[in-house]
Design a protein around this motif. Structure first.
Motif, mmCIF file in Angstrom:
data_model
loop_
_atom_site.group_PDB
_atom_site.id
_atom_site.type_symbol
_atom_site.label_atom_id
_atom_site.label_comp_id
_atom_site.label_asym_id
_atom_site.label_seq_id
_atom_site.Cartn_x
_atom_site.Cartn_y
_atom_site.Cartn_z
ATOM 1 N N ALA A 23 0.837 -1.206 0.000
ATOM 2 C CA ALA A 23 0.000 0.000 0.000
ATOM 3 C C ALA A 23 0.868 1.251 0.000
ATOM 4 O O ALA A 23 0.600 2.204 -0.737
ATOM 5 N N ARG A 24 1.917 1.248 0.827
ATOM 6 C CA ARG A 24 2.827 2.399 0.857
ATOM 7 C C ARG A 24 3.543 2.566 -0.481
ATOM 8 O O ARG A 24 3.726 3.682 -0.971
ATOM 9 N N GLN A 25 3.935 1.452 -1.103
ATOM 10 C CA GLN A 25 4.619 1.510 -2.394
ATOM 11 C C GLN A 25 3.683 2.041 -3.479
ATOM 12 O O GLN A 25 4.066 2.878 -4.286
ATOM 13 N N LEU A 26 2.441 1.555 -3.500
ATOM 14 C CA LEU A 26 1.471 2.051 -4.481
ATOM 15 C C LEU A 26 1.237 3.542 -4.287
ATOM 16 O O LEU A 26 1.239 4.314 -5.250
ATOM 17 N N ALA A 27 1.052 3.955 -3.041
ATOM 18 C CA ALA A 27 0.844 5.379 -2.760
ATOM 19 C C ALA A 27 2.036 6.201 -3.217
ATOM 20 O O ALA A 27 1.874 7.262 -3.826
ATOM 21 N N SER A 28 3.240 5.701 -2.951
ATOM 22 C CA SER A 28 4.448 6.408 -3.366
ATOM 23 C C SER A 28 4.508 6.543 -4.885
ATOM 24 O O SER A 28 4.843 7.602 -5.418
ATOM 25 N N THR A 29 4.161 5.476 -5.579
ATOM 26 C CA THR A 29 4.144 5.495 -7.036
ATOM 27 C C THR A 29 3.152 6.531 -7.556
ATOM 28 O O THR A 29 3.374 7.169 -8.576
ATOM 29 N N LEU A 30 2.058 6.712 -6.820
ATOM 30 C CA LEU A 30 1.028 7.677 -7.199
ATOM 31 C C LEU A 30 1.354 9.089 -6.718
ATOM 32 O O LEU A 30 0.597 10.018 -6.974
ATOM 33 N N GLY A 32 1.754 9.797 -3.395
ATOM 34 C CA GLY A 32 1.185 9.965 -2.062
ATOM 35 C C GLY A 32 2.078 9.396 -0.981
ATOM 36 O O GLY A 32 3.191 8.943 -1.243
ATOM 37 N N ASP A 33 1.563 9.416 0.256
ATOM 38 C CA ASP A 33 2.304 8.921 1.415
ATOM 39 C C ASP A 33 1.939 7.486 1.779
ATOM 40 O O ASP A 33 2.791 6.699 2.158
ATOM 41 N N ASP A 34 0.664 7.169 1.711
ATOM 42 C CA ASP A 34 0.198 5.858 2.158
ATOM 43 C C ASP A 34 -1.164 5.590 1.528
ATOM 44 O O ASP A 34 -1.759 6.485 0.917
ATOM 45 N N ALA A 35 -1.638 4.371 1.675
ATOM 46 C CA ALA A 35 -2.950 4.010 1.130
ATOM 47 C C ALA A 35 -3.673 3.103 2.110
ATOM 48 O O ALA A 35 -3.052 2.456 2.953
ATOM 49 N N SER A 86 2.281 14.091 7.078
ATOM 50 C CA SER A 86 2.362 15.537 6.929
ATOM 51 C C SER A 86 1.177 16.097 6.154
ATOM 52 O O SER A 86 0.844 17.257 6.273
ATOM 53 N N SER A 87 0.535 15.276 5.348
ATOM 54 C CA SER A 87 -0.565 15.735 4.523
ATOM 55 C C SER A 87 -1.881 15.145 5.000
ATOM 56 O O SER A 87 -1.927 14.034 5.503
ATOM 57 N N THR A 88 -2.950 15.898 4.811
ATOM 58 C CA THR A 88 -4.256 15.373 5.175
ATOM 59 C C THR A 88 -5.132 15.148 3.949
ATOM 60 O O THR A 88 -6.274 14.735 4.080
ATOM 61 N N ALA A 89 -4.624 15.434 2.755
ATOM 62 C CA ALA A 89 -5.424 15.245 1.552
ATOM 63 C C ALA A 89 -5.595 13.763 1.280
ATOM 64 O O ALA A 89 -4.695 12.961 1.499
ATOM 65 N N PHE A 103 -3.423 8.752 0.568
ATOM 66 C CA PHE A 103 -3.136 9.941 1.371
ATOM 67 C C PHE A 103 -1.990 10.728 0.764
ATOM 68 O O PHE A 103 -0.953 10.151 0.431
ATOM 69 N N GLY A 104 -2.175 12.042 0.702
ATOM 70 C CA GLY A 104 -1.114 12.926 0.245
ATOM 71 C C GLY A 104 -0.979 12.929 -1.268
ATOM 72 O O GLY A 104 -1.539 12.101 -1.983
#
Length: 153
Positions: A23-30, A32-35, A86-89, A103-104
């Motif tokens: 999930a963190r890797q997918l978010a990073s690829t997108l 973001g910070d996390d998923a 750090s982000s709330t988006a 997230f992020g």
């Protein structure tokens, strides 16, 4: 982002032992910070974190608003508190009975639409995983009952 790498990232989420890292890797690829993945519970109808994700979320009121806002399929953007981020988006992709929250970052609309179209496949894998866990528990319970019945006779 190309579709093949997006599908690879989603496919990695189906593996429970490495789901958090995937999930963190997918978010990073997108970007973001996390998923987080929320799946509709068949008994209660509530959206709950899929296995392998935190069962409790910070900022209950904001999350309640998010959950009310993801009843219909589509892509939504929210501001929700996330512990230690750090982000709330948050970007929410909602399809059938699954919600993917990233997230992020700023996920492009085209990528979000691609995520949305691939979610039903992930939902099928997660529902199969849940059904397997339930059946395994029922099987273990039946084994205990058979063992107990053998000692009573």
């Amino acid at each position: 982002m190309e579709l093949a790498s997006l599908l690879d990232g989603l496919a990695a989420l189906a593996d429970k032992p490495t789901r958090g890292a995937a999930a963190r890797q997918l978010a990073s690829t997108l970007g973001g910070d996390d998923a987080l993945i929320l799946l509709r519970d068949e008994r209660t109808g509530a959206l709950v974190p899929a296995e392998g994700f935190a069962a409790t979320l910070p900022g209950g009121a904001a999350w309640a608003a998010l959950l009310r806002g993801v009843r219909e399929p589509g892509v939504r953007r929210f501001d929700v508190p996330v512990a230690t981020k750090s982000s709330t988006a948050a970007l929410c992709c909602v399809s059938d009975d699954i919600v993917l929250v990233v997230f992020g970052g700023e996920v492009p609309d085209a990528t979000a639409r691609s995520l949305l179209s691939a979610l039903p496949l992930l939902a099928t894998a997660l529902r199969a995983e849940r059904a397997h866990a339930v059946l395994a528990g029922e099987l273990e319970s039946a084994r205990r009952e058979v063992s107990r019945a053998g000692t009573i006779v």
